[in-house]
Design a protein around this motif. Structure first.
Motif, PDB file in Angstrom:
ATOM      1  N   SER A  93       0.866  -1.175   0.000  1.00 33.19           N
ATOM      2  CA  SER A  93       0.000   0.000   0.000  1.00 33.19           C
ATOM      3  C   SER A  93       0.905   1.229   0.000  1.00 33.19           C
ATOM      4  O   SER A  93       2.105   1.123   0.293  1.00 33.19           O
ATOM      5  CB  SER A  93      -0.907   0.027   1.232  1.00 33.19           C
ATOM      6  N   THR A 147      -6.605   2.313  -4.028  1.00 34.40           N
ATOM      7  CA  THR A 147      -5.378   1.894  -3.365  1.00 34.40           C
ATOM      8  C   THR A 147      -4.931   0.561  -3.955  1.00 34.40           C
ATOM      9  O   THR A 147      -5.655  -0.072  -4.721  1.00 34.40           O
ATOM     10  CB  THR A 147      -5.599   1.741  -1.847  1.00 34.40           C
ATOM     11  N   PRO A 150       0.872   0.243  -5.464  1.00 29.75           N
ATOM     12  CA  PRO A 150       1.257   1.650  -5.646  1.00 29.75           C
ATOM     13  C   PRO A 150       2.416   1.865  -6.601  1.00 29.75           C
ATOM     14  O   PRO A 150       2.409   2.838  -7.369  1.00 29.75           O
ATOM     15  CB  PRO A 150       1.608   2.108  -4.231  1.00 29.75           C
TER      16      PRO A 150
END
Length: 228
Positions: A93, A147, A150
């Motif tokens: 994340s 999300t 990333p």
């Protein structure tokens, strides 16, 4: 010329181009794997010409050598497909990301495509109906982004931005530059459950085959615009 083409969507794009009679350069970071893929594609199948070439998109010296080889052999590049990509980091994340992983993704997914384009730009400028196709992902869409993954997502957002800038700067040269999202495809990176790889290749081939009055600076899947 197709980068990252020893497997997955890149390999399928090469296979289809070769089968229809085109001259194709299969670029791969691991030249042994690229040569093996080329042998498998051409075995028992008539087509155009197929050259396997060492192309590590993170190594400017290798890219200069590849550009010189292509220039000597063919004199031009009509289509560049920036397909090489790494690190679909679904385990991360943004708030816990390993930034070394992010840097690695940017090095290949953004800077790799960027410096490959720069290395081949002189050959594209003398190409016939020159096209640059950046293989992106809807994961890089700011409008739909949430999300997850990333490093991959941010690198693809950046690739989309590069697509827009290149399209504007090359607009007077006849070089059309677009980003395409193949969708969720059953490849080593995409994992099981996705659509057949031939369907993913269709978006790339659509952008490679655009007519003179085709779009530039866009983001598409199967010829349909996607939100930035």
């Amino acid at each position: 010329m197709v980068t990252g083409a020893n497997r997955g969507i890149g390999r399928e794009v090469v296979r289809q181009l070769y089968a229809r009679g085109d001259t194709v350069v299969l670029g791969s970071r691991d030249h042994t794997k690229g040569a093996q893929a080329a042998e498998e594609i051409t075995a028992g199948q008539d087509g155009g010409q197929l050259l396997a070439l060492h192309m590590d998109v993170t190594d400017p010296a290798v890219l200069r050598s590849a550009a010189a080889t292509v220039g000597e052999r063919f004199g031009r590049v009509d289509v560049l497909v920036n397909n090489a990509a790494i690190l679909y980091d679904t385990w991360q994340s943004a708030v816990t990301a390993d930034l070394d992983t992010v840097r690695a993704a940017l090095e290949t997914n953004l800077l790799g495509a960027w410096q490959t384009t720069l290395a081949l730009l002189p050959l594209l400028r003398v190409g016939q109906r020159p096209r640059i196709v950046n293989v992106s992902s809807e994961a890089g869409s700011l409008e739909t982004m949430g999300t997850g993954a990333p490093a991959y997502a941010v690198s693809k957002t950046a690739l989309n931005a590069l697509t827009r800038q290149l399209a504007v700067e090359l607009s007077t040269s006849g070089i059309l530059v677009n980003a395409v999202c193949p969708g969720w495809i059953a490849t080593d990176m995409g994992g099981p459950g996705g659509r057949p790889v031939a369907e993913g290749a269709a978006s790339v081939l659509w952008a490679a085959d655009l007519p003179e009055n085709g779009p530039t600076g866009g983001f598409f899947r199967h010829g349909v615009p996607l939100p930035w």
